[in-house]
Design an enzyme around this catalytic site. Structure first.
Site, PDB file in Angstrom:
ATOM      1  N   ARG A  47       2.360   3.289  19.271  1.00 20.55           N
ATOM      2  CA  ARG A  47       2.721   2.002  18.665  1.00 20.55           C
ATOM      3  C   ARG A  47       2.137   0.830  19.459  1.00 20.55           C
ATOM      4  O   ARG A  47       2.160  -0.315  19.019  1.00 20.55           O
ATOM      5  CB  ARG A  47       4.255   1.905  18.552  1.00 20.55           C
ATOM      6  CG  ARG A  47       4.761   0.661  17.866  1.00 20.55           C
ATOM      7  CD  ARG A  47       6.176   0.768  17.275  1.00 20.55           C
ATOM      8  NE  ARG A  47       7.074   1.631  17.975  1.00 20.55           N
ATOM      9  CZ  ARG A  47       7.727   1.334  19.124  1.00 20.55           C
ATOM     10  NH1 ARG A  47       7.543   0.156  19.696  1.00 20.55           N
ATOM     11  NH2 ARG A  47       8.540   2.203  19.675  1.00 20.55           N
ATOM     12  N   TYR A  98      -0.625 -17.285  -2.905  1.00 20.33           N
ATOM     13  CA  TYR A  98      -0.304 -15.896  -3.223  1.00 20.33           C
ATOM     14  C   TYR A  98       1.216 -15.735  -3.359  1.00 20.33           C
ATOM     15  O   TYR A  98       1.966 -16.127  -2.467  1.00 20.33           O
ATOM     16  CB  TYR A  98      -0.867 -14.966  -2.148  1.00 20.33           C
ATOM     17  CG  TYR A  98      -0.395 -13.559  -2.344  1.00 20.33           C
ATOM     18  CD1 TYR A  98      -0.590 -12.900  -3.561  1.00 20.33           C
ATOM     19  CD2 TYR A  98       0.283 -12.885  -1.340  1.00 20.33           C
ATOM     20  CE1 TYR A  98      -0.124 -11.619  -3.759  1.00 20.33           C
ATOM     21  CE2 TYR A  98       0.741 -11.597  -1.536  1.00 20.33           C
ATOM     22  CZ  TYR A  98       0.539 -10.971  -2.750  1.00 20.33           C
ATOM     23  OH  TYR A  98       1.016  -9.710  -2.957  1.00 20.33           O
ATOM     24  N   LYS A 194      -8.521  -6.265   0.841  1.00 18.05           N
ATOM     25  CA  LYS A 194      -9.407  -6.815  -0.193  1.00 18.05           C
ATOM     26  C   LYS A 194     -10.880  -6.627   0.178  1.00 18.05           C
ATOM     27  O   LYS A 194     -11.344  -5.512   0.224  1.00 18.05           O
ATOM     28  CB  LYS A 194      -9.061  -8.278  -0.440  1.00 18.05           C
ATOM     29  CG  LYS A 194      -7.552  -8.555  -0.555  1.00 18.05           C
ATOM     30  CD  LYS A 194      -6.870  -7.831  -1.687  1.00 18.05           C
ATOM     31  CE  LYS A 194      -5.424  -8.311  -1.797  1.00 18.05           C
ATOM     32  NZ  LYS A 194      -4.533  -7.425  -2.486  1.00 18.05           N
TER      33      LYS A 194
HETATM   34  C1  LIG Z   1      -4.414 -14.420  -0.619  1.00 21.33           C
HETATM   35  C2  LIG Z   1      -3.597 -13.231  -0.243  1.00 21.33           C
HETATM   36  N1  LIG Z   1      -2.952 -13.223   0.935  1.00 21.33           N
HETATM   37  C3  LIG Z   1      -2.203 -12.165   1.334  1.00 21.33           C
HETATM   38  C4  LIG Z   1      -2.054 -11.058   0.520  1.00 21.33           C
HETATM   39  C5  LIG Z   1      -1.202  -9.899   0.973  1.00 21.33           C
HETATM   40  O1  LIG Z   1      -1.994  -8.823   1.381  1.00 21.33           O
HETATM   41  P1  LIG Z   1      -1.573  -7.279   1.253  1.00 21.33           P
HETATM   42  O2  LIG Z   1      -1.469  -6.966  -0.207  1.00 21.33           O
HETATM   43  O3  LIG Z   1      -2.670  -6.579   1.975  1.00 21.33           O
HETATM   44  O4  LIG Z   1      -0.248  -7.128   1.924  1.00 21.33           O
HETATM   45  C6  LIG Z   1      -2.702 -11.031  -0.712  1.00 21.33           C
HETATM   46  C7  LIG Z   1      -2.562  -9.869  -1.618  1.00 21.33           C
HETATM   47  O5  LIG Z   1      -2.916  -9.914  -2.768  1.00 21.33           O
HETATM   48  C8  LIG Z   1      -3.499 -12.143  -1.096  1.00 21.33           C
HETATM   49  O6  LIG Z   1      -4.149 -12.178  -2.268  1.00 21.33           O
END
Ligand SMILES: Cc1ncc(COP(=O)(O)O)c(C=O)c1O
Length: 372
Positions: A47, A98, A194
């Site tokens: 960890r 988001y 992403k």
């Molecule tokens: C702009 C943005 N930030 C943060 C996140 C969160 O990431 P994760 O889905 O990897 O937890 C996303 C997910 O779609 C996102 O589009």
């Protein structure tokens, strides 16, 4: 192998995070499946550290600048930033970002854990006014799904002058289009899920910072909250990074072309893409962004049900959430109950992948007509 930060991103993506090379050494880091390590070294326990994460962290650091920590998801990385703030701290954040982050901040605020001031991130004067008494400015730019662009240089400068920590969610722009740490931000966050990983097979996140104090605080916090990445996911993400600049460039070129064609389509009422000269964000974005990314959001000339039908009708573009993979995806964002009410019912967020532009266009055009 070198991970010299002065190299171009295409070279960094291919070379960073490799093991030291010698005769017969492996080109790729091993997937280190170990929960424990023999006593006497720097790691000790699974960890606290892992050589596969370290390789991925080295590559993201070389792209973003600073030093990087990786997390079990983008949201775990976001939570790591908020959870290190003192109780009652004021956070200034965009009112259109988001939905996961908006929901998390809303929950913290409802529990009196944090005070949150939601602002229009495009209204630079309003954001700067709200910085009074704030501990953290959280900027997502461009925003998901509205593709609003924050004036990053102006906001970072104002926040730093007021002693406010600045964190930037760089998921949509990526390090290829903007470098928040170089502009003076304290922390840059990526949903590695992403573009960086890029193949819709991994959920991971990262935080990068040039400030040793932030790094130590976050590293200690990760040890004990346990939001660590899996070694296999870290390996896959690093493999994805090897082709990230190629994929992102191709997808971005296609996104611009699709945004132009959508703008002229009779069944589309509005297109949002900061790369279109007619877009409200274009002039601001072009002053500090190198490119405009591979997400196009647009509004369909129909109601929510008809817009769902558009998304269901495509054959190449997959009706699915998420973004940043080689495969094009789209969805009506308001199908999610937590999506902001300010997002129009008929808004479709299209994540442009690496398929041929004319194949995509034929598919999109047919789906737009199929719903009428
Ligand atoms: C702009 C943005 N930030 C943060 C996140 C969160 O990431 P994760 O889905 O990897 O937890 C996303 C997910 O779609 C996102 O589009």
């Amino acid at each position: 192998m070198t991970s010299d930060k002065s190299l171009s991103p295409e070279t960094i993506a291919v070379t960073a995070g490799r093991p030291p090379f010698g005769p017969d050494s492996a080109l790729n880091p091993p997937i280190s499946l170990n929960s424990t390590f023999v006593a006497g070294g720097a790691v000790g326990y699974g960890r606290y550290g892992n050589e596969t994460w370290l390789a991925l962290e080295e590559a993201i650091s070389a792209l973003e600048g600073g030093k990087t920590l990786t997390y079990s998801s983008g949201m775990a990385a976001v939570t790591a930033v908020f959870s290190t703030l003192p109780v009652g701290a004021k956070v200034v954040a965009s009112n259109q970002g988001y939905s996961g982050v908006m929901t998390l901040l809303g929950n913290y605020s409802a529990a009196n854990r944090l005070q949150v001031a939601f602002v229009s991130i495009t209204d630079t004067d309003q954001v700067i006014k709200e910085l009074s008494g704030a501990t953290l400015l959280w900027i997502e730019s461009p925003t998901n799904p509205g593709l609003e662009v924050a004036d990053l240089p102006a906001l970072i400068k104002a926040a730093k002058a007021s002693g406010v920590t600045v964190a930037v969610d760089n998921t949509f722009a990526t390090a290829l289009n903007q470098k928040p740490l170089a502009l003076g931000a304290d922390i840059v966050m990526n949903s590695v899920t992403k573009y960086l990983a890029g193949h819709s097979d991994v959920v991971l996140g990262s935080l990068s910072t040039s400030d040793p104090v932030h790094f130590k605080t976050l590293e200690d916090a990760r040890k004990f909250n346990g939001s660590i990445p899996g070694p296999f996911e870290a390996f896959l993400a690093l493999r994805g990074i090897r082709t990230f600049p190629l994929r992102f460039q191709k997808s971005s070129e296609t996104a611009l072309e699709l945004a132009k064609r959508l703008s002229a389509h009779p069944l589309v009422t509005r297109v949002r893409y900061p790369g279109l000269p007619t877009d409200s964000e274009h002039e601001k974005a072009k002053a500090f962004m190198k490119g405009f990314g591979a997400i196009v959001s647009f509004e369909y000339a129909g109601d929510g049900a008809q817009t769902d039908k558009v998304c269901e009708s495509s054959k190449i573009v997959t009706y699915a959430t998420s973004l940043g993979g080689v495969e094009s995806l789209w969805e009506r964002r308001r199908r999610w109950p937590i999506e902001s009410q300010s997002v129009p019912e008929s808004l479709i967020r299209l994540s442009v992948g690496c398929e041929n532009v004319d194949d995509l266009w034929a598919d999109i055009d047919a789906a737009l007509h199929a719903a009428k």
